[in-house]
Design a protein around this motif. Structure first.
Motif, PDB file in Angstrom:
ATOM      1  N   PHE A 181       0.985  -1.167   0.014  1.00 34.49           N
ATOM      2  CA  PHE A 181       0.071   0.113   0.006  1.00 34.49           C
ATOM      3  C   PHE A 181       0.941   1.377   0.042  1.00 34.49           C
ATOM      4  N   LYS A 182       0.708   2.143  -1.012  1.00 34.04           N
ATOM      5  CA  LYS A 182       1.412   3.474  -0.782  1.00 34.04           C
ATOM      6  C   LYS A 182       0.823   4.606  -0.172  1.00 34.04           C
ATOM      7  N   ILE A 183       1.353   5.280   0.728  1.00 28.35           N
ATOM      8  CA  ILE A 183       0.972   6.498   1.396  1.00 28.35           C
ATOM      9  C   ILE A 183       1.091   7.512   0.353  1.00 28.35           C
ATOM     10  N   GLN A 184       0.396   8.299  -0.179  1.00 24.53           N
ATOM     11  CA  GLN A 184       0.844   9.292  -1.291  1.00 24.53           C
ATOM     12  C   GLN A 184       0.740  10.745  -0.397  1.00 24.53           C
ATOM     13  N   PRO A 185       1.478  11.618  -0.707  1.00 26.73           N
ATOM     14  CA  PRO A 185       1.177  12.808  -0.310  1.00 26.73           C
ATOM     15  C   PRO A 185      -0.295  13.189  -0.721  1.00 26.73           C
ATOM     16  N   TRP A 245      -1.611  15.904  -1.514  1.00 28.20           N
ATOM     17  CA  TRP A 245      -1.969  16.680  -2.927  1.00 28.20           C
ATOM     18  C   TRP A 245      -2.074  15.495  -4.027  1.00 28.20           C
ATOM     19  N   LYS A 246      -1.132  14.616  -4.001  1.00 27.97           N
ATOM     20  CA  LYS A 246      -1.418  13.662  -5.217  1.00 27.97           C
ATOM     21  C   LYS A 246      -2.450  12.704  -5.154  1.00 27.97           C
ATOM     22  N   HIS A 256       8.520  18.124   1.128  1.00 28.39           N
ATOM     23  CA  HIS A 256       9.323  17.284   0.556  1.00 28.39           C
ATOM     24  C   HIS A 256      10.137  17.962  -0.537  1.00 28.39           C
ATOM     25  N   ALA A 310      -9.708   5.437   2.064  1.00 26.46           N
ATOM     26  CA  ALA A 310      -9.208   4.152   1.765  1.00 26.46           C
ATOM     27  C   ALA A 310      -7.756   4.432   1.140  1.00 26.46           C
ATOM     28  N   PHE A 311      -6.884   3.430   1.201  1.00 35.13           N
ATOM     29  CA  PHE A 311      -5.858   3.158   0.488  1.00 35.13           C
ATOM     30  C   PHE A 311      -6.332   2.153  -0.583  1.00 35.13           C
ATOM     31  N   GLU A 312      -6.057   2.530  -1.941  1.00 33.42           N
ATOM     32  CA  GLU A 312      -6.806   1.574  -2.762  1.00 33.42           C
ATOM     33  C   GLU A 312      -5.481   1.597  -3.834  1.00 33.42           C
ATOM     34  N   ASP A 313      -5.416   0.490  -4.366  1.00 34.07           N
ATOM     35  CA  ASP A 313      -4.435   0.334  -5.616  1.00 34.07           C
ATOM     36  C   ASP A 313      -4.726  -0.740  -6.427  1.00 34.07           C
ATOM     37  N   THR A 314      -4.269  -0.596  -7.478  1.00 34.92           N
ATOM     38  CA  THR A 314      -4.200  -1.805  -8.565  1.00 34.92           C
ATOM     39  C   THR A 314      -2.750  -2.016  -8.943  1.00 34.92           C
ATOM     40  N   GLU A 367       3.404   0.760 -15.084  1.00 35.50           N
ATOM     41  CA  GLU A 367       5.118   1.009 -15.057  1.00 35.50           C
ATOM     42  C   GLU A 367       5.073   1.158 -13.466  1.00 35.50           C
ATOM     43  N   ASN A 368       4.495   2.074 -13.006  1.00 34.38           N
ATOM     44  CA  ASN A 368       4.713   2.356 -11.405  1.00 34.38           C
ATOM     45  C   ASN A 368       4.626   0.892 -10.349  1.00 34.38           C
ATOM     46  N   GLY A 411       5.173   6.385   0.166  1.00 39.18           N
ATOM     47  CA  GLY A 411       5.777   5.470   1.120  1.00 39.18           C
ATOM     48  C   GLY A 411       4.797   4.356   1.088  1.00 39.18           C
ATOM     49  N   PHE A 433       3.619   0.555   2.368  1.00 38.59           N
ATOM     50  CA  PHE A 433       3.396  -0.421   3.298  1.00 38.59           C
ATOM     51  C   PHE A 433       3.090  -1.612   2.506  1.00 38.59           C
ATOM     52  N   VAL A 476      -3.983  -7.494  -9.081  1.00 40.38           N
ATOM     53  CA  VAL A 476      -4.097  -7.357  -7.944  1.00 40.38           C
ATOM     54  C   VAL A 476      -5.077  -5.970  -7.856  1.00 40.38           C
ATOM     55  N   GLN A 514      -6.561  -3.835  -4.623  1.00 38.14           N
ATOM     56  CA  GLN A 514      -6.763  -3.846  -3.100  1.00 38.14           C
ATOM     57  C   GLN A 514      -7.125  -2.677  -2.571  1.00 38.14           C
ATOM     58  N   MET A 547      -7.822  -0.553   1.277  1.00 37.71           N
ATOM     59  CA  MET A 547      -7.611  -0.664   2.999  1.00 37.71           C
ATOM     60  C   MET A 547      -8.395   0.321   3.549  1.00 37.71           C
ATOM     61  N   TYR A 582       9.557  12.768   2.023  1.00 30.93           N
ATOM     62  CA  TYR A 582       9.620  13.313   3.314  1.00 30.93           C
ATOM     63  C   TYR A 582       8.146  13.386   3.910  1.00 30.93           C
TER      64      TYR A 582
END
Lengths: 258, 258
Positions: free
Chosen positions: A90-94, A96-97, A173, A238-242, A248-249, B88, B90, B187, B189, B191, B258
Motif C-alpha cells: 500500500f502506498k501512502i501518497q502525499p 496533494w497527489k 518534500h 481508503a488506500f486503494e491500489d491496482t 509501470e509504477n 511511502g 506499506f 491485484v 486492493q 484498506m 519526506y
DNA sequence: CAGTGGTCTAGACCACGTC
DNA sequence: ACGTGGTCTAGACCACTGC
C-alpha cells in the motif's frame, strides 16, 4: 525452429519484438514450467542455442534479474529466485497527489509553525538532536473536509529556513530535497489503526472513537534523521491500489501474493 | 582527469568500482546539482568524454533508468524524471512471513471451508462467476493470540481442489500458483481503518469498537478473478518498514517522500 | 583447471524525432 | 540529413566457484 515459431507468433502482434526479449520470454516459460530447478542454462549456452552473441543473451538474463525472476551468482550460475516472501503494497501518497487522483480540491491549513524551546525526549531521541527543533502542524482538506492531520518535527540546523516558507502552497518534500539539498536516503515508518482521541476528533469534526490510520515516519539524509512526522488519516479515506504488469509504477508482481 | 580523481577517491573504499558505475555516480551528481534540466548529455557524448565505448556509457544510463532517475526518449534524448509523485509503501505480508519476522509462533484455524450454494451478489460480481464458489474462513494466531481474520471466496471452477487441501499448514498463495497453475497477474486492493463490529470483536476476544485494519483484495490470473479476500487485522499489529538503498527488497527510494 | 558471471571494446544497423 | 536512443556482434580480459 525457435525463430520460426516464436517469430510467427510474435508477428501477429503489432509491436516489434527484439531477439533478447524473445529469449527472455522463452526463459520465463521454462521457469514457469518448473524447469531450471537446478539453475538456468549459462549465458554462453543460451547464446549458442539461439545463435546470438553473448551480450544479447545476457541482456535477456539481466531483465530477468531486474524483474525479480532469477538471481546471478558469479562463478556459479543463474538460479530461479525462490523467495515467495511476497506481499501486497500500500502506498501512502502525499495529500496533494491523492487529491489529484480522487479529483477533489486540496487545501492545507498551517495550524502552527515555530521553533520549540524544550522538545520532548522522544522527539530528540528520534531526531538525534536536542537543540532548535521546528514544529509544524498542518491540517489537510479534500473539498473542505479535513482528512489528514500532520504533526511534524524538523531539525533546525539542517533546514531552519522552513520557518519562513509558505507551507500551505509548497510541498515540504520538495523544499527539503531541492531547496535545502537534503536528498532522501532512508525511511522508517510504521502504521497502526487507532480510534480518535477527543482532541484529534475535534479537528476532524467527529466524535471521539472514530477509526483513524496513525502513521509515524522518520526520514533520513545520509544517515542523519531530518524530520519525524505523525499523520492521523481518516479511516474511511481508503488506500486503494491496482497492480498489474503493464502498470509501470507497480511493484514487481512477483512480490505480491494471493 | 576523471580517472585519477574519481579513481583515487573510490580506491579508499574496499569495493572495486567499475567504470560504468563511476559514470553513473558522475551523472547522479549532475542531476543532484540541477544540471541537465534540458536533458542529459547523449550517450555518445559521455562515451567520448570518458573515453569508453558507447556500450559502457549506455550501461550507466540504463541503471539510471532502472533506478528511476531519468527516462529515455528515442530520437530525443535522456531527461531527468520529474515525477515527484512519490509515496511511502506499506506491505501487507502473509501472516506466516510476518510471524517469522516478529519471531512469534504462527498457527491457523480453519473456521469454515465449503462450497456456497447461493453466494451473495457482491461476491459473484467481484469474481464474475455465480456458480460453485468456495468459502474459506480462517483465523490466524501469533503466539496463540488472534491477529488476523480472513474471509475468502474462490472460484470453484478454477481451483475446486482447494476443498480437499489442508489449509492450516499450506499457503493458499502457493497452492494456487504452483499446484493449480494460476499465476498471479493482477491485484486490486483497498484498506480502511474500522472499528470492530461485535461478531468480529468476539473472535479477537475484544470489546466492540476496537480499531482494526480492514483489507479487501481481488486477485486475478490472466484477467480472470480467482479469489476475493477480506482481512480484519488487529489495529495494534503495526505495519512497520524501513527502506534504504542497500536494502535489496526496497522499493525505489525516489518513490518515497519526506 | 574449466566454466560461470562481470565488464568492456569498436564497431554496425535500425527506429525515431527534429530541423 | 543528422543526432538521438535501441539493438546487436564477435571478440576480450577479469573475478569467482568448484573440482
Amino acid at each position: 525452429m525457435f525463430y520460426t515459431s516464436i517469430y510467427n507468433f510474435k508477428n501477429t502482434m503489432k509491436k516489434r519484438v527484439s531477439i533478447s526479449s524473445q529469449i527472455k520470454e522463452h526463459l520465463i516459460q521454462g521457469i514457469r514450467s518448473h524447469l531450471f530447478t537446478n539453475g538456468l542454462p549459462s549465458e554462453n549456452q543460451i547464446a549458442k542455442q539461439f545463435n546470438v552473441s553473448r551480450m544479447t543473451a545476457r541482456k535477456a538474463f539481466s531483465e530477468l534479474v531486474y524483474d525479480g525472476w532469477v538471481e546471478r551468482i558469479q562463478g556459479k550460475g543463474t538460479f530461479v529466485k525462490t523467495r515467495e516472501l511476497s506481499q501486497g503494497y500500500f502506498k501512502i501518497q502525499p495529500s496533494w497527489k491523492q487529491a489529484k487522483d480522487l479529483n477533489v480540491i486540496y487545501t492545507t491549513n498551517v495550524l502552527e509553525l515555530k521553533t520549540i524551546s524544550n522538545p520532548p525526549g522522544r522527539i530528540t531521541d528520534k531526531l538525534n538532536y536536542n537543540q532548535q527543533i521546528i514544529l509544524v502542524r498542518r491540517l489537510h482538506f479534500f473539498d473542505q473536509i479535513p482528512v489528514r492531520y500532520e504533526i511534524r518535527y524538523l531539525r533546525g540546523d539542517l533546514c531552519g529556513g522552513i520557518l519562513w516558507e509558505n507551507l500551505e502552497n509548497n510541498s515540504i518534500h520538495e523544499l527539503l530535497t531541492q531547496k535545502y539539498n537534503l536528498p532522501l536516503s532512508r525511511v522508517w515508518q510504521r502504521m497502526t489503526a487507532e480510534t480518535m482521541p477527543k482532541k484529534i476528533a475535534a479537528l476532524f469534526n467527529e466524535a471521539a472513537g472514530h477509526p483513524v490510520f496513525y502513521v509515524e515516519r522518520l526520514t533520513y539524509t545520509n544517515k542523519n534523521p531530518v524530520t519525524y512526522v505523525q499523520y492521523y488519516i481518516r479511516g474511511d479515506l481508503a488506500f486503494e491500489d491496482t497492480f498489474s504488469p503493464d502498470d509501470e509504477n507497480s511493484p514487481n508482481l512477483l512480490n505480491l501474493t494471493y
